[in-house]
Design an enzyme around this catalytic site. Sequence first.
Site, PDB file in Angstrom:
ATOM      1  N   ASN A   7      10.979  -1.471  -1.510  1.00 51.94           N
ATOM      2  CA  ASN A   7      10.253  -2.345  -2.434  1.00 51.94           C
ATOM      3  C   ASN A   7       9.804  -1.480  -3.609  1.00 51.94           C
ATOM      4  OD1 ASN A   7       8.557  -4.039  -3.810  1.00 51.94           O
ATOM      5  ND2 ASN A   7       6.930  -4.004  -2.266  1.00 51.94           N
ATOM      6  N   TRP A   8      10.477  -1.662  -4.745  1.00 55.31           N
ATOM      7  CA  TRP A   8      10.158  -0.809  -5.903  1.00 55.31           C
ATOM      8  C   TRP A   8       8.896  -1.270  -6.626  1.00 55.31           C
ATOM      9  CZ3 TRP A   8      14.712   1.563  -9.151  1.00 55.31           C
ATOM     10  CH2 TRP A   8      15.413   2.451  -8.340  1.00 55.31           C
ATOM     11  N   LYS A   9       8.346  -2.408  -6.250  1.00 53.14           N
ATOM     12  CA  LYS A   9       7.168  -2.942  -6.955  1.00 53.14           C
ATOM     13  C   LYS A   9       7.467  -2.938  -8.462  1.00 53.14           C
ATOM     14  CE  LYS A   9       4.458  -1.102  -3.199  1.00 53.14           C
ATOM     15  NZ  LYS A   9       3.162  -1.071  -2.603  1.00 53.14           N
ATOM     16  N   HIS A  86       4.238 -10.737  -0.099  1.00 53.21           N
ATOM     17  CA  HIS A  86       3.794  -9.337  -0.052  1.00 53.21           C
ATOM     18  C   HIS A  86       2.283  -9.288  -0.245  1.00 53.21           C
ATOM     19  CE1 HIS A  86       3.159  -5.173  -1.220  1.00 53.21           C
ATOM     20  NE2 HIS A  86       4.247  -4.920  -0.509  1.00 53.21           N
ATOM     21  N   GLU A  88       0.418  -7.589  -2.021  1.00 49.57           N
ATOM     22  CA  GLU A  88      -0.068  -7.535  -3.412  1.00 49.57           C
ATOM     23  C   GLU A  88      -0.004  -8.909  -4.076  1.00 49.57           C
ATOM     24  OE1 GLU A  88       2.425  -4.216  -4.403  1.00 49.57           O
ATOM     25  OE2 GLU A  88       1.223  -3.017  -3.020  1.00 49.57           O
ATOM     26  N   GLU A 155       3.220  -5.880   7.726  1.00 45.08           N
ATOM     27  CA  GLU A 155       2.644  -4.858   6.863  1.00 45.08           C
ATOM     28  C   GLU A 155       1.120  -4.895   6.966  1.00 45.08           C
ATOM     29  OE1 GLU A 155       5.539  -3.460   3.635  1.00 45.08           O
ATOM     30  OE2 GLU A 155       4.421  -5.127   2.800  1.00 45.08           O
ATOM     31  N   GLY A 161       0.469   1.901   0.862  1.00 43.10           N
ATOM     32  CA  GLY A 161       0.225   2.807  -0.258  1.00 43.10           C
ATOM     33  C   GLY A 161      -0.948   3.745  -0.026  1.00 43.10           C
ATOM     34  N   SER A 197       3.331   2.835   4.325  1.00 43.32           N
ATOM     35  CA  SER A 197       3.329   4.301   4.359  1.00 43.32           C
ATOM     36  C   SER A 197       4.431   4.899   5.233  1.00 43.32           C
ATOM     37  CB  SER A 197       1.953   4.813   4.788  1.00 43.32           C
ATOM     38  OG  SER A 197       0.965   4.347   3.883  1.00 43.32           O
ATOM     39  N   GLY A 218       7.722   1.204   0.469  1.00 47.78           N
ATOM     40  CA  GLY A 218       7.295   1.116  -0.926  1.00 47.78           C
ATOM     41  C   GLY A 218       7.539   2.428  -1.658  1.00 47.78           C
ATOM     42  N   GLY A 219       6.496   3.220  -1.796  1.00 47.34           N
ATOM     43  CA  GLY A 219       6.541   4.445  -2.596  1.00 47.34           C
ATOM     44  C   GLY A 219       7.725   5.354  -2.283  1.00 47.34           C
TER      45      GLY A 219
HETATM   46  C1  PEP Z   1       5.118  -1.993   0.439  1.00 44.64           C
HETATM   47  O1  PEP Z   1       4.742  -2.087  -0.726  1.00 44.64           O
HETATM   48  O2  PEP Z   1       5.729  -2.938   0.964  1.00 44.64           O
HETATM   49  C2  PEP Z   1       4.851  -0.742   1.146  1.00 44.64           C
HETATM   50  C3  PEP Z   1       5.127  -0.684   2.413  1.00 44.64           C
HETATM   51  O3  PEP Z   1       4.324   0.292   0.402  1.00 44.64           O
HETATM   52  P1  PEP Z   1       4.142   1.823   0.883  1.00 44.64           P
HETATM   53  O4  PEP Z   1       5.385   2.207   1.664  1.00 44.64           O
HETATM   54  O5  PEP Z   1       4.025   2.588  -0.386  1.00 44.64           O
HETATM   55  O6  PEP Z   1       2.927   1.859   1.739  1.00 44.64           O
END
Ligand code: PEP
Length: 235
Positions: A7-9, A86, A88, A155, A161, A197, A218-219
Amino acid sequence: MKIIAGNWKMNGTRANLIDMVTALQKVDTENNVILCVPYTMLGVKSDRNISLGAQDVSAHDHGAYTGEVSASMIADSGAKYVIVGHSERRQYHNETNDTVRQKAAAALSAGLTPIICVGETMEEKQAGKTMEIIESGVRESIPNDIDKNIIVAYEPRWAIGAGLTPTSEEIAEAHKLIADTLTAMGLSGTPVLYGASVKGSNAAEIMSIENVDGVLVGGASLKPDDFIPIITSVK
Ligand code: PEP
């Protein structure tokens, strides 16, 4: 075979995505790799082992909804997946399980596979409501009378994050509840991803937990050097 979804956000450029796809094409894997990127990058050419997805979708099909993008438009770009619900989106756009269910239904009717996210906030966790939130999230965010063309992502919202992850026991307990709930809904066999994470150093352990069919990252999905070790951490 596991599902590894990134997920590049709101990050990256088309050039970054082309670099990522080029790097991923050299990776020897049977895992299903999905990159959920901003709408503007959806037309970038990928190959058969790497699918693209969006990160949100309108519940409407077309019309006077300025700024929205419909499921049929996402499908028209060649993308196959879309993340819905998601954390966010739930946090900054007040999306509820009802909204998420409508968006998932729109995705399904355009032939996309929705990746439906559920998970508890820190407040809910501290109040001992984790299991309740997960179960109602699954029951209320998934449209009725559907085939199995969905993916669910657990999640824990407090861990996204934040560099935090639940214990393996907590992940196992959440995924067992989701698998049992999906079975009760006639959707056994639906893949369930863990997200929050995930990185190269914990991916293999997380994906060895029962009922974890892959990860949503994500990141650590933004750079090939971080993402590829996650993909190759499991066969
Ligand atoms: C996400 O945004 O779906 C996510 C899992 O982020 P991160 O891996 O950065 O916690």
